[in-house]
Design a protein around this motif. Sequence first.
Motif, short mmCIF file in Angstrom:
data_model
loop_
_atom_site.label_atom_id
_atom_site.label_comp_id
_atom_site.label_asym_id
_atom_site.label_seq_id
_atom_site.Cartn_x
_atom_site.Cartn_y
_atom_site.Cartn_z
N ARG A 181 -8.35 39.91 21.45
CA ARG A 181 -7.69 38.82 22.15
C ARG A 181 -7.84 37.53 21.34
O ARG A 181 -8.88 36.90 21.31
CB ARG A 181 -8.32 38.63 23.53
CG ARG A 181 -7.62 37.57 24.38
CD ARG A 181 -8.26 37.48 25.77
NE ARG A 181 -7.62 36.44 26.57
CZ ARG A 181 -7.95 35.15 26.51
NH1 ARG A 181 -8.91 34.76 25.69
NH2 ARG A 181 -7.32 34.26 27.28
N VAL A 182 -6.78 37.16 20.67
CA VAL A 182 -6.81 36.00 19.76
C VAL A 182 -6.33 34.77 20.51
O VAL A 182 -5.26 34.77 21.12
CB VAL A 182 -5.93 36.26 18.52
CG1 VAL A 182 -5.88 35.01 17.65
CG2 VAL A 182 -6.47 37.44 17.74
N GLY A 183 -7.13 33.69 20.45
CA GLY A 183 -6.77 32.46 21.15
C GLY A 183 -5.67 31.68 20.45
O GLY A 183 -5.39 31.86 19.26
N ALA A 184 -5.06 30.77 21.23
CA ALA A 184 -3.95 29.97 20.70
C ALA A 184 -4.38 29.08 19.55
O ALA A 184 -3.65 28.90 18.58
CB ALA A 184 -3.35 29.14 21.83
N GLN A 185 -5.61 28.51 19.63
CA GLN A 185 -6.05 27.60 18.57
C GLN A 185 -6.24 28.33 17.25
O GLN A 185 -5.92 27.80 16.18
CB GLN A 185 -7.34 26.89 18.97
CG GLN A 185 -7.81 25.83 17.97
CD GLN A 185 -6.78 24.73 17.76
OE1 GLN A 185 -6.24 24.19 18.71
NE2 GLN A 185 -6.49 24.40 16.51
N LEU A 186 -6.72 29.57 17.31
CA LEU A 186 -6.88 30.35 16.08
C LEU A 186 -5.53 30.60 15.44
O LEU A 186 -5.39 30.53 14.22
CB LEU A 186 -7.61 31.67 16.37
CG LEU A 186 -7.78 32.64 15.21
CD1 LEU A 186 -8.43 31.96 14.01
CD2 LEU A 186 -8.60 33.85 15.64
N ARG A 187 -4.52 30.89 16.25
CA ARG A 187 -3.18 31.11 15.69
C ARG A 187 -2.64 29.83 15.06
O ARG A 187 -2.00 29.87 14.00
CB ARG A 187 -2.24 31.62 16.78
CG ARG A 187 -2.55 33.04 17.24
CD ARG A 187 -1.42 33.64 18.05
NE ARG A 187 -1.22 32.94 19.31
CZ ARG A 187 -1.83 33.23 20.44
NH1 ARG A 187 -2.70 34.24 20.47
NH2 ARG A 187 -1.59 32.56 21.55
N VAL A 188 -2.91 28.68 15.69
CA VAL A 188 -2.46 27.40 15.12
C VAL A 188 -3.20 27.11 13.82
O VAL A 188 -2.63 26.63 12.84
CB VAL A 188 -2.66 26.26 16.14
CG1 VAL A 188 -2.42 24.90 15.47
CG2 VAL A 188 -1.73 26.44 17.32
N LEU A 240 -0.94 37.98 7.66
CA LEU A 240 -2.08 37.39 8.34
C LEU A 240 -1.65 36.78 9.68
O LEU A 240 -2.31 36.95 10.71
CB LEU A 240 -2.74 36.34 7.45
CG LEU A 240 -3.99 35.64 7.98
CD1 LEU A 240 -5.07 36.66 8.32
CD2 LEU A 240 -4.51 34.62 6.98
N GLN A 241 -0.52 36.07 9.66
CA GLN A 241 -0.04 35.47 10.90
C GLN A 241 0.36 36.53 11.91
O GLN A 241 0.10 36.38 13.11
CB GLN A 241 1.15 34.54 10.59
CG GLN A 241 0.73 33.26 9.86
CD GLN A 241 1.93 32.38 9.55
OE1 GLN A 241 2.33 32.24 8.40
NE2 GLN A 241 2.50 31.79 10.56
N LYS A 242 0.99 37.60 11.46
CA LYS A 242 1.38 38.68 12.37
C LYS A 242 0.15 39.35 12.99
O LYS A 242 0.14 39.69 14.17
CB LYS A 242 2.23 39.71 11.63
CG LYS A 242 3.61 39.20 11.23
CD LYS A 242 4.35 40.22 10.37
CE LYS A 242 5.70 39.67 9.91
NZ LYS A 242 6.40 40.61 8.99
#
Length: 583
Positions: A181-188, A240-242
């Motif tokens: 479960r990856v958080g929104a801030q990590l994706r940003v 990496l983003q995917k």
Amino acid sequence: MPETRKQRMPYDFNQQIIQEFRANRGKVGGPFEGARLLLLTTTGARSGVRHTVPLGYLHDEGGRMLVIASAGGAPHHPAWYHNVRADPHVTVETGVFTIEAEAAVLEGEERERLFARAVEADSGWAGYQAKSGRVLPVVALTPLSGSLPDFPEGEVLKAIHDGFRRELALIRADAAVSGPRVGAQLRVNCLAVCGGLRHHHTAESGQLFPHLRDRHPELDAVLDRLHAEHAVLDHLLDDLQKLLSAGPADLLTEVDRLVAQIENHLSYEERHLVPLLNALPPRHEDHLNVTRIPATSDDHAAVTATIRALVTRTPALAADVRPALAHTGGVPGQWVSAAGGSATEDGVTLYVHGGGFEHSQPTLEPLMACRLSQATRRPAFRVDQRLAPAHPYPAALDDVVAVYRSLLEQGVPADRIIVCGESSGGTLVLSALLALRQAGDPLPGAAVAVSPLTDLTLSSQSLDTNDGRDVINRRVAEHVTAQYLAGARADQAPQSPLHGDLHGLPPLLLVAGTAEVLLDDTRRFAAAASAAGVDVTLDLYEGMPHAFHASVMAQDPPPIALTFLRRLTDWVAETRAGGTRSR
């Protein structure tokens, strides 16, 4: 102490972090090792003095950086928050870039959404808010412009790479604790780092690599490989983003694999390019007429001893001190002529003394005017400008401008006037050029500034890298700047010359010692003026301290001081103000 999830710490501890951050290009150790930090410099809402604090920050989309005014959970907003409410123009240091930015306090849904994202990434923010009893402000910093540090080109490349390495390590650490479960801030965070790497690679392929191919054909194979790797890395960044969007069970293994490939590319590039790039001229000097004047430790010792001796024993003044003109715009001063001749026929050297905008040395300054009169072969007028703090900006600048205009009124041709100053006097010289041009006055034929302070935001790297090598330091610069500005903006011209439009200025001779804290103020102004089409000559005296040229006032000046006078004489003869030839 950075406003991360830690308790607030004393001012001195903050200063230690700031010094370590600047010295290590954004890297700090101890309890903040690996933290995502920046330095935020604001203008005091009441004092007008520039203040720097280390803060934890979050990436945001669109290149913004987010800082939260937690004050460690204290019940009151921190001082920097009040400062940005009063003046949103701030300076941000990332360890690699110095960025001028606009601060905006976020409101409503945007603030709630971004604070929730911060809490998702680190629950400590919620703890701070509960402890403080207030809604913690979220402030967005939007970059307006940026500059690179004054390192050799290869070291700049490595500093940029190290910044990416720190970000990749943080992404890996966040991925390790997040699980699928990856958080929104990590994706940003990933989006920001990937975007930065893409921009970096685009600049390399489009600008750096062609530049190196022209000069180093033996690098063709290396540059071909690096260019090809950029295309591969572009796909890796997409992967990496995917991954972070999908959050697979083997997320950490895949992140490790992709990060390792990116780091291998960075290391290969550094191994082949850093030595070559370090051998290139500094970017400030690429298109400048720069001369580096060698000096020894004996020269440094002679300069230091001579200046100390001048304070206790003033040499006799062997010059004509009779008034040459009827008035000087109502501003007091002193005419000193060691060259004879007529001001209206031969011209004038207008001398603006230094002293941190607040001090004058009336027994010594006529000696400097005498030396300048000898070197420029015309009478000199020493301006006795008003001094801070009793007379802050723009009083001294108005005095310099008034004297200059009085010379024109008395029939001295503008192109035969040389305006010359050192330290704060050099600042006033450059400020006067901008003020005169803005007012539509004819500009002097030439200007000389020795060891000037050109950026009153005090953003130059040498204020820190040369600290301890010079006779002044950052605290001195902060004091004199605050006294002089007295609330006026530090990021505007003419008071801060580097921030002005430099087009159309007369030929400039800029002089500095490489050991002085204001070295980069001189170099940055020289580069900006040259880029604006100004004829700039930059003389850098190796190992010399701030205003080393003051040793010319001695009865028997040291050799390096005589070199300064000789080079000044030669430069004047080559400019329009010298009356011998035009460029």
